[in-house]
Write an enzyme that holds these catalytic residues in place. Structure first.
Site, PDB file in Angstrom:
ATOM      1  NE  ARG A  42      -3.420  -2.502   0.164  1.00 46.02           N
ATOM      2  CZ  ARG A  42      -4.350  -3.129   0.851  1.00 46.02           C
ATOM      3  NH1 ARG A  42      -4.928  -2.528   1.848  1.00 46.02           N
ATOM      4  NH2 ARG A  42      -4.736  -4.336   0.538  1.00 46.02           N
ATOM      5  CG  ASP A 148     -16.599   2.942   9.881  1.00 47.20           C
ATOM      6  OD1 ASP A 148     -16.965   1.749   9.928  1.00 47.20           O
ATOM      7  OD2 ASP A 148     -15.451   3.284   9.516  1.00 47.20           O
TER       8      ASP A 148
HETATM    9  C1  SAM Z   1     -15.318  -5.233   8.606  1.00 47.06           C
HETATM   10  S1  SAM Z   1     -16.115  -3.697   8.875  1.00 47.06           S
HETATM   11  C2  SAM Z   1     -17.431  -4.201   9.951  1.00 47.06           C
HETATM   12  C3  SAM Z   1     -18.792  -3.687   9.510  1.00 47.06           C
HETATM   13  C4  SAM Z   1     -19.987  -4.225  10.271  1.00 47.06           C
HETATM   14  N1  SAM Z   1     -19.915  -3.917  11.678  1.00 47.06           N
HETATM   15  C5  SAM Z   1     -20.161  -5.716  10.069  1.00 47.06           C
HETATM   16  O1  SAM Z   1     -19.886  -6.489  10.980  1.00 47.06           O
HETATM   17  O2  SAM Z   1     -20.540  -6.133   8.976  1.00 47.06           O
HETATM   18  C6  SAM Z   1     -14.966  -2.892   9.968  1.00 47.06           C
HETATM   19  C7  SAM Z   1     -15.149  -1.392  10.067  1.00 47.06           C
HETATM   20  O3  SAM Z   1     -14.449  -0.926  11.202  1.00 47.06           O
HETATM   21  C8  SAM Z   1     -14.010   0.385  10.932  1.00 47.06           C
HETATM   22  N2  SAM Z   1     -12.955   0.720  11.913  1.00 47.06           N
HETATM   23  C9  SAM Z   1     -11.664   0.314  11.949  1.00 47.06           C
HETATM   24  N3  SAM Z   1     -11.030   0.835  13.003  1.00 47.06           N
HETATM   25  C10 SAM Z   1     -11.942   1.591  13.673  1.00 47.06           C
HETATM   26  C11 SAM Z   1     -11.886   2.399  14.846  1.00 47.06           C
HETATM   27  N4  SAM Z   1     -10.763   2.519  15.562  1.00 47.06           N
HETATM   28  N5  SAM Z   1     -13.021   3.043  15.229  1.00 47.06           N
HETATM   29  C12 SAM Z   1     -14.159   2.932  14.517  1.00 47.06           C
HETATM   30  N6  SAM Z   1     -14.269   2.197  13.397  1.00 47.06           N
HETATM   31  C13 SAM Z   1     -13.172   1.523  12.976  1.00 47.06           C
HETATM   32  C14 SAM Z   1     -13.539   0.317   9.488  1.00 47.06           C
HETATM   33  O4  SAM Z   1     -13.519   1.605   8.895  1.00 47.06           O
HETATM   34  C15 SAM Z   1     -14.590  -0.627   8.878  1.00 47.06           C
HETATM   35  O5  SAM Z   1     -15.627   0.095   8.259  1.00 47.06           O
END
Ligand code: SAM
Length: 276
Positions: A42, A148
């Site tokens: 990346r 998010d």
């Molecule tokens: C795999 S998705 C999960 C989406 C949903 N909760 C599900 O289970 O289908 C993970 C999300 O976590 C968010 N994320 C990562 N680190 C984070 C943080 N420190 N605080 C809030 N969101 C975060 C990412 O941007 C991403 O959209």
């Protein structure tokens, strides 16, 4: 004239550690050592894009960017936004079987937090589910907070537009009822669903939890804790506990767990907890 940049060197262990530390301190994400090649691929791309000389210059560009935009790019590059409507079927079945225990039939007030909501499928699924299963839905005062860390993914979430592939498996009657056809074989969530969801950015590790004034009936925090170390996860669970009450539930992802020695919560179904 543009400088021609050629960077083929590998990200050394010490350089990787530098980024690992930055990501941990500023975002809270704990990057495993085996992620070095992923990070390298990346970052290499950005070094070319920004016409920098090496990883050190890129590090400084990210660390000195007060707007936080570079850090956001980094988050998007190292985490996955993969999600889907009605993900983890057993949790929806549980919810259907326990609706009257979790929600207060007398007050008819529901507050749910979809923490790390990605592109919005989770909060929209919640409202569609409640519309389908809650008796006298229109009499209830319902709000879903969906947060998010990524502003970019929240733009998609707010649009409520999904391509056909993202709606695979959705029963046809639900699709017709709650989505409008949009261009190029995509669909948009109807306003009657959208109106219940408020999207905001919030970092679950560095965010200020004191901004939440209400208790939530359910917190969905699924498939994000995989990025945090145990200590950060435990801190997060304790923050959630302050926002839950006796009848509330915490839903986490199937590959996640709360440490066995945690006495604040008890497991009531796979990946579903309530306060002890
Ligand atoms: C795999 S998705 C999960 C989406 C949903 N909760 C599900 O289970 O289908 C993970 C999300 O976590 C968010 N994320 C990562 N680190 C984070 C943080 N420190 N605080 C809030 N969101 C975060 C990412 O941007 C991403 O959209």
């Amino acid at each position: 004239m543009h400088k021609v940049v050629s960077i083929e060197e590998n990200l050394s262990i010490s350089e990787f550690k530098m980024f690992q530390k930055l990501i941990y301190n500023d975002i809270g994400i704990s990057l495993a050592d085996h992620k070095r090649t992923l990070v390298q691929s990346r970052l290499r791309k950005w070094i070319r894009e920004f016409e920098l000389a090496n990883y050190q210059e890129l590090y400084e560009k990210i660390a000195n960017d007060n707007s936080g935009q570079m850090l956001m790019m980094l988050v998007n590059a190292i985490t996955t936004n993969v999600t889907s409507f009605f993900r983890e079927e057993s949790q929806w079945i549980y919810l259907q079987n326990n609706l009257t225990e979790i929600f207060d039939i007398k007050n008819k007030r529901i507050r749910i937090w979809s923490a790390a909501c990605s592109s919005g499928q989770e909060p929209y699924s919640i409202i569609i589910f409640l519309k389908e299963h809650l008796k006298n839905f229109d009499e209830w005062d319902i709000k879903i907070l969906a947060t998010d860390i990524s502003e970019e993914i929240l733009l998609k979430a707010t649009s409520g537009i999904y391509v056909k592939k993202e709606l695979e498996g959705m029963p046809k009657n639900i699709l017709i009822k709650y989505f409008n056809g949009y261009k190029d074989e995509s669909f948009m969530v109807k306003d009657e669903i959208k109106q219940y969801v408020v999207f905001r950015t919030f970092n679950l590790v560095t965010g200020d939890f004191s901004i939440f004034k209400n208790n939530f009936n359910i917190v969905f925090c699924r498939n994000v804790m995989i990025y945090f170390d145990r200590q950060t996860q435990n801190q997060l669970f304790e923050q959630f506990a302050k926002l839950l009450e006796k009848k509330s539930r915490l839903f986490i992802g199937h590959s996640e767990s709360i440490h066995q020695k945690n006495y604040t919560y008890k497991l009531v179904a796979p990946s579903i907890y309530k306060l002890n």
